[in-house]
Design a protein around this motif. Structure first.
Motif: not given
Length: 208
Positions: A83-88, A92-94, A122-123, A143-154
């Protein structure tokens, strides 16, 4: 024996606290505000109730979103090669994927299907299999997976790039789905992949 990567396990204490706080934080904020402002509620002085409730929920939703992302990433990483580190940002993720020494992500294939532009991301190179006694066969994730948090929403947005089973560097499809509070991340991951995501060999919330 389930083929898992033991070095990817989170600490027991950290996982347990994250799991508990993920479910109780928002209800706890609501109950605490109601208890603290009960006198104003009885007097119907809603301005003194709604303002602190709004501030409390903003903080509660933000912290819950981080816990949700952390739990989702823990489950995916457990069954991942790397897995990769955390990016914004996507750039950065690439860079993180291109520099990954353990597995060379097919960045061009991922970009061809599109990828999220910004967020807490993260990927992962999700790849594992486990024997299903009910089906008398192996359940497989690839699979290759990218997870992304939606700002201010769970809400965690999961970008699932399907990998060709005959060529680990070929991306064949993209599917997106969401981890929504208050659902257990393991349950929704298991349903999407038809593969039981469990932690520490437990079946807590991980059944399809």
């Amino acid at each position: 024996m389930v083929n898992v990567y033991y070095e990817h396990y989170p600490t027991f204490g950290g996982y347990f606290l994250s799991y508990i706080f993920y479910f109780i934080l928002i209800p706890a904020v609501i109950l605490i505000i109601i208890r603290a402002k009960w006198g104003y509620i009885q007097e119907r002085r809603w301005k003194h109730v709604l303002k602190p409730l709004a501030y409390g929920l903003i903080i509660g939703f933000f912290l819950t979103a981080l816990l949700q992302l952390n739990l989702t990433n823990d489950y995916i990483y457990l069954y991942s090669l790397t897995g990769t580190g955390t990016c914004f940002t996507s750039s950065c993720l690439v860079e993180e994927m291109q520099s990954n020494a353990q597995y060379k992500f097919n960045v061009e294939g991922i970009e061809r299907f599109g990828m999220p532009k910004f967020g807490i991301m993260r990927s992962f190179r999700l790849s594992d299999r486990k024997y299903n006694k009910l089906k008398f066969k192996y359940d497989v994730v690839n699979s290759v997976v990218i997870t992304r948090s939606i700002p201010l929403l769970p809400i965690v947005e999961v970008w699932d790039y399907k990998v060709d089973p005959t060529d680990r560097h070929t991306i064949t499809d993209l599917q997106k789905f969401y981890i929504l509070y208050p659902y257990d991340p393991a349950t929704l991951l298991s349903r999407h992949y038809n593969f039981s995501f469990t932690m520490f060999m437990w079946d807590v919330g991980g059944a399809p």
